[in-house]
Write a protein that holds these residues in place. Structure first.
Motif, PDB file in Angstrom:
ATOM      1  N   VAL A 126       2.944 -63.399 -90.682  1.00  0.00           N
ATOM      2  CA  VAL A 126       1.801 -63.323 -91.586  1.00  0.00           C
ATOM      3  C   VAL A 126       1.070 -64.644 -91.479  1.00  0.00           C
ATOM      4  CG1 VAL A 126       1.038 -63.088 -93.979  1.00  0.00           C
ATOM      5  CG2 VAL A 126       3.050 -61.829 -93.185  1.00  0.00           C
ATOM      6  N   GLY A 127      -0.198 -64.600 -91.090  1.00  0.00           N
ATOM      7  CA  GLY A 127      -0.925 -65.858 -90.994  1.00  0.00           C
ATOM      8  C   GLY A 127      -2.184 -65.757 -90.176  1.00  0.00           C
ATOM      9  N   GLU A 128      -2.539 -66.892 -89.596  1.00  0.00           N
ATOM     10  CA  GLU A 128      -3.792 -67.005 -88.842  1.00  0.00           C
ATOM     11  C   GLU A 128      -3.562 -66.722 -87.359  1.00  0.00           C
ATOM     12  OE1 GLU A 128      -6.208 -70.304 -91.346  1.00  0.00           O
ATOM     13  OE2 GLU A 128      -4.428 -71.035 -90.311  1.00  0.00           O
ATOM     14  N   TRP A 129      -4.605 -66.184 -86.725  1.00  0.00           N
ATOM     15  CA  TRP A 129      -4.557 -65.784 -85.315  1.00  0.00           C
ATOM     16  C   TRP A 129      -5.776 -66.316 -84.582  1.00  0.00           C
ATOM     17  CZ3 TRP A 129      -0.727 -62.435 -83.413  1.00  0.00           C
ATOM     18  CH2 TRP A 129       0.113 -61.891 -84.373  1.00  0.00           C
ATOM     19  N   LYS A 130      -5.598 -66.537 -83.283  1.00  0.00           N
ATOM     20  CA  LYS A 130      -6.712 -66.890 -82.406  1.00  0.00           C
ATOM     21  C   LYS A 130      -6.375 -66.378 -81.011  1.00  0.00           C
ATOM     22  CE  LYS A 130      -9.573 -70.666 -80.791  1.00  0.00           C
ATOM     23  NZ  LYS A 130      -9.804 -72.109 -80.786  1.00  0.00           N
TER      24      LYS A 130
END
Length: 168
Positions: A69-73
């Motif tokens: 769960v979190g940020e993606w790039k």
């Protein structure tokens, strides 16, 4: 519902490819906005999508039930996020290009040992907050006879020891 605009699919819709099924917002026939992927491997992702890639905030559940769960790039964990591993451990902290990188905290399954520090290229580079267990492993052998030290360390690992300090 998706519509056809100048020969391209736009809006809410479903897209099936050889690699995944996507339900969500499409722009120019490509996943873009918010959506839900189910990949051929069984992995699932729900969250932000930019030009067909996981980007922004989202949740991924792997086939072994590990969850990020979190940020993606660019389709990989990048920024702040938390991974809960199927075997019970976890990591929360900074990610870069899918690897643990920067400040973070790891909890190992089974022992429950915790390390907080700087990670580099997916490895703990510098532990900045040793736990009671870590201190016990380093200090007790210097203070107690070997048998007493080993017994106390075993009790600590089981969670059945406490300390009382005083002068007297």
């Amino acid at each position: 519902k998706a519509t056809l605009v100048r020969g391209e699919v736009q809006g809410e819709g479903e897209l099936k490819t050889a690699d995944y099924t996507y339900i969500g917002t499409l722009r120019r026939g490509v996943p873009h906005g918010k959506g839900f992927f189910t990949y051929k491997s069984g992995m699932q992702y729900e969250g932000d999508v930019v030009a067909g890639q996981r980007e922004g905030k989202g949740i991924a559940v792997e086939t072994d039930r590990s969850e990020y769960v979190g940020e993606w790039k660019d389709g990989r964990p990048h920024g702040w996020g938390e991974m809960k591993y199927a075997e019970g451990g976890s990591y929360s902290g900074q990610w870069q290009q899918g690897k643990r990188q920067g400040r973070g905290k790891i909890v190992y399954a089974g022992s429950g040992r915790t390390f907080e520090g700087e990670f580099a290229n997916d490895l703990l580079h510098r532990d900045i907050q040793p736990t009671v267990l870590d201190l016990a492993e380093r200090v007790l052998p210097r203070l107690l006879p070997p048998e007493a030290s080993a017994r106390l360390q075993a009790k600590l690992q089981e969670g059945g020891a406490s300390f009382r300090f005083g002068v007297g």
